[in-house]
Design a protein around this motif. Structure first.
Motif, PDB file in Angstrom:
ATOM      1  N   ARG A 156      -2.358   3.336  11.863  1.00 45.47           N
ATOM      2  CA  ARG A 156      -3.594   4.108  12.089  1.00 45.47           C
ATOM      3  C   ARG A 156      -4.550   3.914  10.899  1.00 45.47           C
ATOM      4  O   ARG A 156      -5.748   3.723  11.084  1.00 45.47           O
ATOM      5  CB  ARG A 156      -3.209   5.579  12.272  1.00 45.47           C
ATOM      6  CG  ARG A 156      -4.336   6.517  12.402  1.00 45.47           C
ATOM      7  CD  ARG A 156      -4.380   7.195  13.778  1.00 45.47           C
ATOM      8  NE  ARG A 156      -5.554   8.063  13.858  1.00 45.47           N
ATOM      9  CZ  ARG A 156      -6.723   7.644  14.289  1.00 45.47           C
ATOM     10  NH1 ARG A 156      -6.893   6.419  14.712  1.00 45.47           N
ATOM     11  NH2 ARG A 156      -7.752   8.473  14.323  1.00 45.47           N
ATOM     12  N   ASN A 191       5.628   2.082  12.106  1.00 47.46           N
ATOM     13  CA  ASN A 191       4.930   2.834  11.050  1.00 47.46           C
ATOM     14  C   ASN A 191       3.553   3.261  11.557  1.00 47.46           C
ATOM     15  O   ASN A 191       2.514   2.726  11.166  1.00 47.46           O
ATOM     16  CB  ASN A 191       4.813   1.975   9.788  1.00 47.46           C
ATOM     17  CG  ASN A 191       4.379   2.778   8.571  1.00 47.46           C
ATOM     18  OD1 ASN A 191       3.914   3.921   8.713  1.00 47.46           O
ATOM     19  ND2 ASN A 191       4.508   2.201   7.395  1.00 47.46           N
ATOM     20  N   ARG A 217      -1.871  12.311   2.922  1.00 50.55           N
ATOM     21  CA  ARG A 217      -2.862  12.944   3.809  1.00 50.55           C
ATOM     22  C   ARG A 217      -4.022  13.548   3.031  1.00 50.55           C
ATOM     23  O   ARG A 217      -4.637  14.504   3.460  1.00 50.55           O
ATOM     24  CB  ARG A 217      -2.205  14.023   4.690  1.00 50.55           C
ATOM     25  CG  ARG A 217      -1.316  13.423   5.728  1.00 50.55           C
ATOM     26  CD  ARG A 217      -1.752  13.536   7.128  1.00 50.55           C
ATOM     27  NE  ARG A 217      -2.951  12.861   7.551  1.00 50.55           N
ATOM     28  CZ  ARG A 217      -3.339  12.795   8.812  1.00 50.55           C
ATOM     29  NH1 ARG A 217      -2.635  13.371   9.738  1.00 50.55           N
ATOM     30  NH2 ARG A 217      -4.437  12.181   9.159  1.00 50.55           N
ATOM     31  N   GLY A 250      -6.220  11.236   1.533  1.00 53.17           N
ATOM     32  CA  GLY A 250      -7.176  10.136   1.378  1.00 53.17           C
ATOM     33  C   GLY A 250      -6.760   9.058   0.396  1.00 53.17           C
ATOM     34  O   GLY A 250      -7.543   8.134   0.124  1.00 53.17           O
ATOM     35  N   GLY A 301      -4.314   6.717   0.683  1.00 51.22           N
ATOM     36  CA  GLY A 301      -4.174   5.439   1.384  1.00 51.22           C
ATOM     37  C   GLY A 301      -5.528   4.859   1.724  1.00 51.22           C
ATOM     38  O   GLY A 301      -5.787   3.671   1.501  1.00 51.22           O
ATOM     39  N   ARG A 302      -6.413   5.706   2.244  1.00 54.34           N
ATOM     40  CA  ARG A 302      -7.753   5.231   2.621  1.00 54.34           C
ATOM     41  C   ARG A 302      -8.495   4.691   1.396  1.00 54.34           C
ATOM     42  O   ARG A 302      -9.149   3.645   1.456  1.00 54.34           O
ATOM     43  CB  ARG A 302      -8.542   6.374   3.274  1.00 54.34           C
ATOM     44  CG  ARG A 302      -9.769   5.898   4.012  1.00 54.34           C
ATOM     45  CD  ARG A 302     -10.501   7.012   4.748  1.00 54.34           C
ATOM     46  NE  ARG A 302      -9.602   8.044   5.252  1.00 54.34           N
ATOM     47  CZ  ARG A 302      -9.742   9.324   4.972  1.00 54.34           C
ATOM     48  NH1 ARG A 302     -10.696   9.757   4.179  1.00 54.34           N
ATOM     49  NH2 ARG A 302      -8.894  10.208   5.482  1.00 54.34           N
ATOM     50  N   ALA A 337       1.244   5.491  -1.040  1.00 54.87           N
ATOM     51  CA  ALA A 337       0.754   6.770  -1.569  1.00 54.87           C
ATOM     52  C   ALA A 337       1.967   7.601  -1.972  1.00 54.87           C
ATOM     53  O   ALA A 337       2.990   7.590  -1.278  1.00 54.87           O
ATOM     54  CB  ALA A 337      -0.063   7.500  -0.515  1.00 54.87           C
ATOM     55  N   ARG A 358      -8.223   2.158  11.176  1.00 54.43           N
ATOM     56  CA  ARG A 358      -9.448   2.824  10.730  1.00 54.43           C
ATOM     57  C   ARG A 358     -10.202   1.969   9.723  1.00 54.43           C
ATOM     58  O   ARG A 358     -11.403   2.170   9.524  1.00 54.43           O
ATOM     59  CB  ARG A 358      -9.135   4.221  10.169  1.00 54.43           C
ATOM     60  CG  ARG A 358      -8.761   5.185  11.275  1.00 54.43           C
ATOM     61  CD  ARG A 358      -8.452   6.552  10.750  1.00 54.43           C
ATOM     62  NE  ARG A 358      -9.643   7.350  10.484  1.00 54.43           N
ATOM     63  CZ  ARG A 358     -10.209   8.171  11.350  1.00 54.43           C
ATOM     64  NH1 ARG A 358      -9.726   8.274  12.572  1.00 54.43           N
ATOM     65  NH2 ARG A 358     -11.272   8.868  11.026  1.00 54.43           N
ATOM     66  N   VAL A 386       0.899  -1.175   0.000  1.00 52.69           N
ATOM     67  CA  VAL A 386       0.000   0.000   0.000  1.00 52.69           C
ATOM     68  C   VAL A 386       0.927   1.211   0.000  1.00 52.69           C
ATOM     69  O   VAL A 386       1.708   1.394   0.939  1.00 52.69           O
ATOM     70  CB  VAL A 386      -0.911   0.061   1.251  1.00 52.69           C
ATOM     71  CG1 VAL A 386      -1.781   1.314   1.205  1.00 52.69           C
ATOM     72  CG2 VAL A 386      -1.773  -1.185   1.398  1.00 52.69           C
TER      73      VAL A 386
END
Ligand code: COA
Length: 265
Positions: A113, A108, A77, A79, A81-82, A71, A117, A69
């Motif tokens: 985090r 990491n 920051r 979005g 990665g999300r 980015a 989430r 994964v």
């Protein structure tokens, strides 16, 4: 606008550019490896026509392993990665998976985090080490009689049960092109198992019921080491601190301390 889609071979250059952001010692995959080992289980994220991240996964039966994964540093920051994790979740859930997991460096915090989430929790701790082949002889010898063997399809279920690995993963690792599988039996029962990629060179999974079985397992792998791949091998030990500890005591260098995080789907 941020979107995600399945990758194609045309995305190779962008994925290869982003791969070093993972900070792992593996060489960047070639276009051929991207085509044969990663595709079609890769998604890319795009923003304003630019590729700003990618994620890849593998399937072991009904278990999905999220492998990469990433980015783009210039697009963090926001979005990416999300979105990538969400896209992977959708694909693996559509494929019928009942569980997904990944490995993340214990330091990491950002990625941990992100995965928390997404509903994941820490399942176990693992350690990746680099071991000089010359140090194998400094490992303790097993106390009792053991027998090394080359695992066959008939052994997969026993190995999977002994080390709590999905049987599909045992089969997949054992049959990966170029890989070597080795096992150790004690009293006729499987007591250690590893698969080895001589090309990397690395052993994963690397499982043993006791630390003193590391030596016969490595001795079974050593004849398959390629002379042009250096004097050391990488070993990844999951959920077995005493086994990782015996390698470190013999002179292995700790490269990463990882968490395996997972969740039901
Ligand atoms: C981990 C990574 C993919 C996150 O990508 P990103 O696009 O920046 O993350 P997002 O913007 O989608 O953020 C998603 C969540 O991650 C967490 N997060 C992201 N950046 C963070 C930061 N700097 N500090 C704390 N939490 C952060 C937050 O929980 C965030 O959700 P929230 O903003 O709702 O709280 C990115 O940092 C990266 O590529 N790192 C290098 C490669 C890597 O370590 N990959 C993971 C390997 S296991």
């Amino acid at each position: 606008m941020l979107t995600t889609r399945l990758a194609t071979l045309a995305d190779y250059a962008d994925c290869a550019r982003l791969f070093p952001e993972l900070g792992v010692p593996d060489p960047v995959f070639t276009a051929e490896q991207f085509a044969t080992r990663l595709l079609p289980r890769v998604v890319v994220a795009e923003a304003d026509g630019r590729t700003v991240g990618y994620a890849s996964w593998r399937l072991y039966g009904l278990t999905a392993h999220v492998v990469h994964v990433v980015a783009d540093p210039a697009a963090r920051r926001r979005g990416v990665g999300r979105a990538l994790v969400g896209a992977v979740r959708e694909h693996v859930a559509d494929a019928g998976c009942s569980r997904w997991y990944l490995n993340v460096k214990r330091n990491n915090a950002v990625a941990i985090r992100l995965y928390q989430r997404a509903g994941m929790t820490v399942e176990l701790e693992s350690t990746s080490v680099q071991l000089p082949w010359a140090k194998v002889e400094e490992l303790p010898r097993p106390a009792g009689p053991i027998g090394a063997f080359a695992p066959s399809p008939a052994d997969d279920a026993a190995i999977a049960a002994r080390f709590a690995i999905p049987v599909e993963r045992v089969t997949a690792q054992r049959t990966r092109p170029g890989y070597v599988a080795a096992g150790v039996r004690e009293g006729g029962v499987v007591a250690a198992f590893a698969t080895f990629d001589p090309d990397y060179p690395g052993a994963y999974p690397f499982c043993a019921t006791r630390p003193d079985l590391a030596r016969p397992l490595l001795e079974a792998l050593q004849p398959h080491a390629l002379p042009d791949r250096g004097e050391t091998l990488f070993v990844s030990v999951e959920g077995n601190a005493p086994l990782a500890g015996v390698l470190v005591d013999a002179g292995a260098r700790v490269l990463f301390e990882l968490y395996r995080m997972s969740a039901p789907l």
